[in-house]
Design an enzyme around this catalytic site. Structure first.
Site, PDB file in Angstrom:
ATOM      1  NE  ARG A   1      -2.771  -0.574   2.894  1.00  0.00           N
ATOM      2  CZ  ARG A   1      -3.974  -1.094   3.094  1.00  0.00           C
ATOM      3  NH1 ARG A   1      -5.004  -0.303   3.219  1.00  0.00           N
ATOM      4  NH2 ARG A   1      -4.124  -2.385   3.199  1.00  0.00           N
ATOM      5  CB  THR A   2       3.446   2.549   2.301  1.00  0.00           C
ATOM      6  OG1 THR A   2       2.617   2.360   3.439  1.00  0.00           O
ATOM      7  CG2 THR A   2       4.239   3.821   2.470  1.00  0.00           C
TER       8      THR A   2
ATOM      9  CE  LYS B   1      24.351  -8.768  -5.904  1.00  0.00           C
ATOM     10  NZ  LYS B   1      24.523  -8.002  -7.147  1.00  0.00           N
TER      11      LYS B   1
ATOM     12  NE  ARG C   1       7.488   1.137   5.354  1.00  0.00           N
ATOM     13  CZ  ARG C   1       6.277   0.575   5.210  1.00  0.00           C
ATOM     14  NH1 ARG C   1       6.170  -0.727   5.200  1.00  0.00           N
ATOM     15  NH2 ARG C   1       5.211   1.324   5.077  1.00  0.00           N
TER      16      ARG C   1
ATOM     17  CG  HIS D   1       4.099   5.104   8.165  1.00  0.00           C
ATOM     18  ND1 HIS D   1       4.391   5.840   7.034  1.00  0.00           N
ATOM     19  CD2 HIS D   1       3.447   4.002   7.735  1.00  0.00           C
ATOM     20  CE1 HIS D   1       3.931   5.191   5.969  1.00  0.00           C
ATOM     21  NE2 HIS D   1       3.361   4.073   6.371  1.00  0.00           N
TER      22      HIS D   1
END
Lengths: 431, 318
Positions: free
Chosen positions: B59-60, B87, B109, B137
């Site tokens: 969603r975000t 990596k 995020r 958030h």
């Protein structure tokens, strides 16, 4: 190898082991303290150093140092750590066993001793592991490690969660006359915490380590010391609750001793704001009430000694997201100044008690030579200026690592001259 | 370039009431863009935005991507799997390499609290926090506030109860900072095991019974209960959680007035919220999602240095 005698002229000589605090001369010869007194004559071959206005004390002794060798030589080596030690006024440090491989056998203990002898700076006394691989399962061979030079045992950094193992360690260690040093942390309660649990962790959204995680294990260790009669030494005490528990235990005559670190009496968890990983250590920085309780406990002797928990980490390891960064800061080159600034100059601790808590008692608790200026004792001496102001600049440190939260902080007091075995191993150069 | 919000949006904690209102007010006209047949304005034409997602998000990420595209920005999505991130490259190295390709903004995020602030201090590009660990958030907080304002008007004096797993919720923190800054009264409600120690020090009221929260509030923001919290021992069972803390129609019927019902999603129907509430007449869960695009457009636009008169700048392409 003969060492040129050194005459330290006209300093304030403080030796708590003999109740001495007076302006006097100190003569070191043949690697030992030869004499303390007024107007000592200078032997022909002696170097004379004018130390008027300076404090002359038995060299500082750190019961809690991480030297990282073997296994972590990119962070610190025994040689660089021993150099940082003498630059900070320490003539002896006790090396914690969380190396790679762990210092859990006579081979590694002997290796650390040999590396220290090669460096020929501070004396390095190994602390053996309590359990093999510090895994908290099977006792390490205390007897062989002691024979190879270990002065205590600890699983520092890896708390001994099993009460049975801790009991066994205390009992077994008493046969060799060594203390068991414990990192008190209930891992099931601390689970993954990144800082002290309280208002600041709530604000920052970081998982917290409650004060009780330390205090539960302090209480347990005290009870086990009482049960076994063994000597438990509690590492890096950080909470007011721990202080209270230790005070009660000492009142009851239980064989418990304790140390506190400069960061726990100089900083609080507010320092974690901004997610500065140099404010991340374990035990974590606590609240102002805890900091103040630690200060008072050092003043009244509930906490016996100041130890650094010198924990070098590479820049890359600290230069990352807060929850993922390793715990710990370096401390050897700031400990004396932090104690002078926050305890002595703050009026909480007389200068002679600072020497008591950083030299005399540490040596006594772990049965080390040093910590005294009695004639015939090792020529381990620090000369420091208790008043000089300086600004912490880690780029000038001798430690291989730079992880300190004190960068740019103005502190008072600094070592100027350090002698080990009667030999000058550090002389401060420049301003 | 730094606009009225500064260089970055890492959280709502340090924003002033004026800055919060500016974002909400700027979002209002952007709502309309998404209602057009041609959903595009040229406000960020020529800007490059990287969506750097170190955690799974649907969603975000999509909401940000729509916001960026509707502002005419060029966008790239980088997910943690299948990239240099997996990596062993550090966060800063990843971002600096992207920056070397001349980007303008990073939307990040990350599972670690403080990661957005950490990055923002180390790169020149604007950084937007799309969720960092259990910290903040901020665009979710802003879209919640915009949705509440749509329904309740001025937020000053309005009562919002945040219900559920506040301890592990970045949504809760952004809501608390933003709502209290605009003068709303905020409460948290949930089992004590899922509320942060000393949460009241953040200026919120604490309820342990959902009935009390419902009786007090004008709106409920119902948080998702992560299923793994049960395995970690914070609650005994999802069944009991629903029976004690679930937002049910039965409980809401006993409230003195109808409550606005919000949920940041994704929902666990039948756990923290029942379907007849989630789909009921007072639910604003889908309007939240719609507002999310407008709020993110506003944030990106303001960080890029835009002023309140964005529609003038984008006029010629209408």
């Amino acid at each position: 190898m003969s060492v040129r005698p050194v005459l330290l002229r006209g300093g304030r000589v403080i030796d708590p082991s003999r109740g001495l605090d007076e302006v006097a001369d100190l003569l070191l010869a043949d690697g030992q303290v030869a004499a303390v007194g007024r107007d000592l004559g200078r032997p022909d071959d002696a170097e004379e150093v004018d130390v008027a206005g300076r404090v002359v004390a038995p060299g500082l002794v750190d019961l809690h140092t991480h030297l990282r060798e073997p296994g972590g030589e990119h962070m610190e080596t025994i040689a660089t750590g021993a150099m940082a030690a003498v630059a900070g006024g320490f003539t002896a440090v006790c090396a914690m066993p969380n190396t790679d491989p762990a210092m859990d056998n006579e081979g590694v203990v002997g290796f650390v001793r040999r590396q220290a002898e090669r460096a020929a700076l501070a004396r390095v006394y190994p602390i053996g592991a309590i359990s093999l691989g510090q895994r908290g399962e099977q006792l390490a061979e205390f007897g062989e490690m002691v024979a190879a030079g270990a002065v205590a045992v600890s699983d520092d950094g890896r708390p001994v969660m099993s009460s049975h193992l801790m009991r066994t360690a205390l009992e077994y260690a008493s046969a060799f006359g060594i203390p068991v040093a414990d990192h008190c942390e209930d891992l099931t309660l601390a689970q993954g915490g990144a800082m002290h649990e309280g208002e600041v962790s709530a604000r920052l959204g970081l998982p917290g380590i409650p004060a009780a995680a330390e205090e539960i294990m302090v209480a347990r260790d005290i009870l086990l010391a009482e049960l076994t009669g063994g000597h438990v030494h509690l590492c890096h005490m950080s909470t007011r609750g721990s202080v209270e528990l230790i005070r009660r235990a000492k009142d009851k005559g239980i064989r418990v001793t304790a140390e506190a670190c400069p960061h726990h009496f100089s900083l609080t968890c507010e320092r974690c704001e901004g997610y500065d990983t140099n404010a991340k250590m374990n035990p974590p920085l606590r609240e102002a009430e805890d900091r103040d309780a630690i200060r008072r406990a050092l003043a009244d002797g509930t906490i016996d000694v100041i130890a650094t928990d010198h924990a070098p980490h590479h820049y890359d390891a600290k230069e990352r997201e807060f929850p993922d960064a390793p715990n710990g800061i370096i401390g050897l080159e700031t400990a004396l100044a932090l104690a002078l600034t926050h305890l002595v100059h703050a009026g909480l601790l007389p200068l002679r008690d600072l020497v008591l808590r950083m030299s005399t008692l540490p040596a006594r608790l772990f049965h080390l030579p040093g910590g005294t200026l009695a004639a015939g004792s090792p020529g381990d001496v620090v000369v420091f200026d208790p008043d000089v102001e300086w600004v912490v600049d880690p780029s000038r440190f001798f430690s291989k690592s730079r992880n300190t939260p004190y960068t740019g902080t103005t502190l008072r007091g600094r070592a100027e001259l350090t002698l080990v075995g009667g030999r000058v191993v550090y002389r401060r150069a420049g301003p | 370039m730094a606009g009225a919000l500064g260089k970055d949006l890492t959280g709502l904690r340090h924003l002033s009431a004026e800055q919060l209102r500016l974002v909400l007010d700027t979002a209002e006209p952007f709502k309309e863009v998404s209602e057009r047949a041609i959903k595009k304005v040229p406000a960020l034409r020529g800007k490059t935005v990287v969506n750097l997602f170190f955690e799974a998000s649907t969603r975000t990420r999509i909401s940000f991507e729509f916001a960026e595209k509707r502002l005419s920005a060029d966008t790239v999505n980088v997910a943690s799997s299948g990239s240099s991130v997996s990596k062993g490259e550090t966060l800063v190295d990843t971002a600096r390499n992207l920056e070397a390709m001349r980007i303008d903004m990073v939307v990040i995020r990350h599972p670690s609290s403080g990661a957005a602030e950490f990055l923002a201090r180390r790169i020149r590009s604007n950084v937007v926090n799309a969720g960092d660990g259990t910290n903040e958030h901020p665009t979710q907080g802003l879209l919640d506030m915009l949705t509440l304002r749509d329904r309740l008007g001025d937020l000053a004096g309005k009562r919002v109860a945040i219900c559920g797993d506040v301890l592990h919720s970045r949504v809760a923190r952004s809501n608390i900072w933003g709502l209290t800054r605009l003068g709303a009264e905020v409460a948290v409600c949930g089992p004590p095991t899922l509320l942060p120690t000393r949460v009241e020090s953040m200026g919120v009221r604490v309820f342990h019974r959902i009935e009390e929260a419902i009786g007090w509030a004008d709106a409920l923001n119902v948080l998702r209960l992560q299923l793994e919290r049960m395995q970690a021992g914070f609650i005994p069972s999802l069944r009991e959680y629903n029976r004690v803390w679930g937002v049910t129609a039965e409980r809401l019927d006993r409230a003195p007035k109808p409550l606005v019902i919000m949920h940041p999603g994704p929902m666990n129907r039948g756990v923290e919220i029942d379907s007849d509430v989630a789909d009921g007449p007072h639910s604003v869960i889908l309007p939240q999602v719609t507002n999310g695009v407008a709020v993110r457009m506003a944030v990106l636009y303001l960080l890029a240095g835009g002023g309140p008169d964005w529609s003038d700048a984008g006029g010629e392409e209408r």
